[in-house]
Design a protein around this motif. Structure first.
Motif, PDB file in Angstrom:
ATOM      1  N   VAL A  35       1.927   6.627  -6.928  1.00 16.31           N
ATOM      2  CA  VAL A  35       0.877   7.553  -7.378  1.00 16.31           C
ATOM      3  C   VAL A  35       1.304   8.996  -7.152  1.00 16.31           C
ATOM      4  O   VAL A  35       1.103   9.872  -8.003  1.00 16.31           O
ATOM      5  CB  VAL A  35      -0.443   7.255  -6.640  1.00 16.31           C
ATOM      6  CG1 VAL A  35      -1.477   8.340  -6.928  1.00 16.31           C
ATOM      7  CG2 VAL A  35      -0.985   5.890  -7.049  1.00 16.31           C
ATOM      8  N   TYR A  36       1.944   9.235  -5.999  1.00 17.57           N
ATOM      9  CA  TYR A  36       2.420  10.593  -5.698  1.00 17.57           C
ATOM     10  C   TYR A  36       3.478  11.036  -6.711  1.00 17.57           C
ATOM     11  O   TYR A  36       3.430  12.158  -7.227  1.00 17.57           O
ATOM     12  CB  TYR A  36       2.997  10.631  -4.283  1.00 17.57           C
ATOM     13  CG  TYR A  36       3.783  11.889  -3.979  1.00 17.57           C
ATOM     14  CD1 TYR A  36       3.130  13.086  -3.699  1.00 17.57           C
ATOM     15  CD2 TYR A  36       5.176  11.875  -3.994  1.00 17.57           C
ATOM     16  CE1 TYR A  36       3.848  14.247  -3.441  1.00 17.57           C
ATOM     17  CE2 TYR A  36       5.899  13.027  -3.735  1.00 17.57           C
ATOM     18  CZ  TYR A  36       5.238  14.212  -3.458  1.00 17.57           C
ATOM     19  OH  TYR A  36       5.960  15.347  -3.212  1.00 17.57           O
TER      20      TYR A  36
ATOM     21  N   LEU B 118       2.517   1.699  -3.413  1.00 21.29           N
ATOM     22  CA  LEU B 118       1.531   2.164  -4.390  1.00 21.29           C
ATOM     23  C   LEU B 118       1.238   3.643  -4.201  1.00 21.29           C
ATOM     24  O   LEU B 118       1.167   4.400  -5.173  1.00 21.29           O
ATOM     25  CB  LEU B 118       0.244   1.352  -4.257  1.00 21.29           C
ATOM     26  CG  LEU B 118      -0.900   1.745  -5.191  1.00 21.29           C
ATOM     27  CD1 LEU B 118      -0.484   1.577  -6.649  1.00 21.29           C
ATOM     28  CD2 LEU B 118      -2.152   0.920  -4.897  1.00 21.29           C
ATOM     29  N   SER B 119       1.098   4.068  -2.958  1.00 22.38           N
ATOM     30  CA  SER B 119       0.836   5.480  -2.676  1.00 22.38           C
ATOM     31  C   SER B 119       2.005   6.354  -3.121  1.00 22.38           C
ATOM     32  O   SER B 119       1.801   7.433  -3.700  1.00 22.38           O
ATOM     33  CB  SER B 119       0.594   5.677  -1.181  1.00 22.38           C
ATOM     34  OG  SER B 119      -0.527   4.929  -0.746  1.00 22.38           O
TER      35      SER B 119
ATOM     36  N   LEU C  82       0.824  -1.212   0.000  1.00 24.08           N
ATOM     37  CA  LEU C  82       0.000   0.000   0.000  1.00 24.08           C
ATOM     38  C   LEU C  82       0.856   1.260   0.000  1.00 24.08           C
ATOM     39  O   LEU C  82       0.561   2.228  -0.714  1.00 24.08           O
ATOM     40  CB  LEU C  82      -0.933  -0.009   1.214  1.00 24.08           C
ATOM     41  CG  LEU C  82      -2.039  -1.071   1.214  1.00 24.08           C
ATOM     42  CD1 LEU C  82      -2.852  -1.004   2.499  1.00 24.08           C
ATOM     43  CD2 LEU C  82      -2.953  -0.893   0.003  1.00 24.08           C
ATOM     44  N   ALA C  83       1.929   1.261   0.801  1.00 26.27           N
ATOM     45  CA  ALA C  83       2.798   2.435   0.877  1.00 26.27           C
ATOM     46  C   ALA C  83       3.529   2.644  -0.446  1.00 26.27           C
ATOM     47  O   ALA C  83       3.669   3.785  -0.911  1.00 26.27           O
ATOM     48  CB  ALA C  83       3.789   2.282   2.026  1.00 26.27           C
TER      49      ALA C  83
END
Length: 288
Positions: free
Chosen positions: A129-130, A125-126, A122-123
């Motif tokens: 995206v950022y 992926l975030s 999750l981290a």
């Protein structure tokens, strides 16, 4: 932000996320073991190392053509060449094997691996995206003639921007790799943005090392590194023709790791144009 900086210490965010995932897995495994079971700390650390080894081996196999002429590069982990999916597969297989052989560690190990892996996915992926939402900074630089140029002047085609300094050993080691890539990929624009050094010292370094680089620019205040959130050198950034950040690499680039990073762009044969048709601010000088 690409790095976490504390004083003179800087670490890439993706590396920090990996370490944090291991710490979380160890903590969760320890908490579950307190309610019944065996503390999986040593097993988790062993599986972590096994996963990293598998990720490295997978990367070497995938990019073997870049390693076969110099096998010693296989053990040089400084290029950051890892295939995450290979490491994850081996990590999961190792977890199943350890859980089957040692029932007492099964539950704590399972919860630990699941929590750490979920956090990392999750981290990561975030963060991706950022990064993909980051645009090319609007910053003024200087070329070898001392003229002011805008970084945005080079937009219009794919960009590879390398932040470097002559005092930085990994920067010096990766320069021949980037020089070859600049010659082999005329469809891409490579910018070598020196951080806070004089033009004379850079010119002397390039001459003594026999390097012939196009688009050497100077960032006297190190503002570009601050703008992209990286205080570590070398940092290499990959931008689309629209100025959108496609990826980044912190640390030394090898032929293999650069080849993987350049997969963000079309190959020279599939590119519709070999290079931007517009005139760059200083296209004719070897150190412009």
């Amino acid at each position: 932000m690409l790095t976490f900086t504390l004083g003179t210490f800087a670490i890439a965010l993706n590396h920090l996320l990996l370490i944090s995932a291991l710490a979380l897995a160890t903590f969760v495994g320890w908490r579950v073991a307190k309610r019944g079971g065996e503390n999986p700390e040593s097993v988790l650390f062993g599986l972590f190392l096994l996963g990293m080894l598998a990720a490295r081996v997978g990367f070497v196999f995938a990019y073997w053509t870049h390693y076969r002429d110099d096998p010693w590069q296989i053990i040089d982990l400084r290029d950051g060449g890892f295939l995450p999916w290979a490491g994850v597969i081996v990590l999961l297989l190792g977890t199943v094997l350890w859980g089957w052989r040692r029932p007492a560690v099964r539950k704590p190990l399972g919860f630990g691996v699941a929590s750490g892996l979920l956090f990392w996915l999750l981290a990561s992926l975030s963060l991706s995206v950022y990064e993909r939402g980051t645009r090319l900074p609007e910053i003024a630089l200087r070329n070898a003639a001392g003229e002011t140029v805008q970084l945005a002047d080079y937009q219009g085609g794919p960009l590879v921007i390398n932040l470097w300094a002559t005092w930085c050993p990994p920067c010096r080691r990766e320069m021949p790799v980037l020089e070859n890539a600049q010659q082999e990929r005329p469809d891409l624009t490579f910018l070598f943005v020196n951080q806070a050094e004089s033009m004379q010292s850079v010119s002397t370094f390039l001459a003594t090392q026999g390097l012939s680089l196009s688009n050497v620019l100077f960032d006297g205040g190190g503002r570009l590194g601050q703008a992209v959130g990286s205080m570590a050198l070398p940092t290499t950034l990959f931008y689309s023709a629209e100025g959108r950040l496609l990826g980044s690499h912190l640390g030394e680039l090898s032929e293999a790791s650069l080849a993987r990073a350049l997969e963000n762009f079309d190959s020279p044969t599939s590119a519709t144009q070999a290079a931007p048709s517009r005139k760059l601010p200083c296209p004719s000088s070897a150190t412009c």
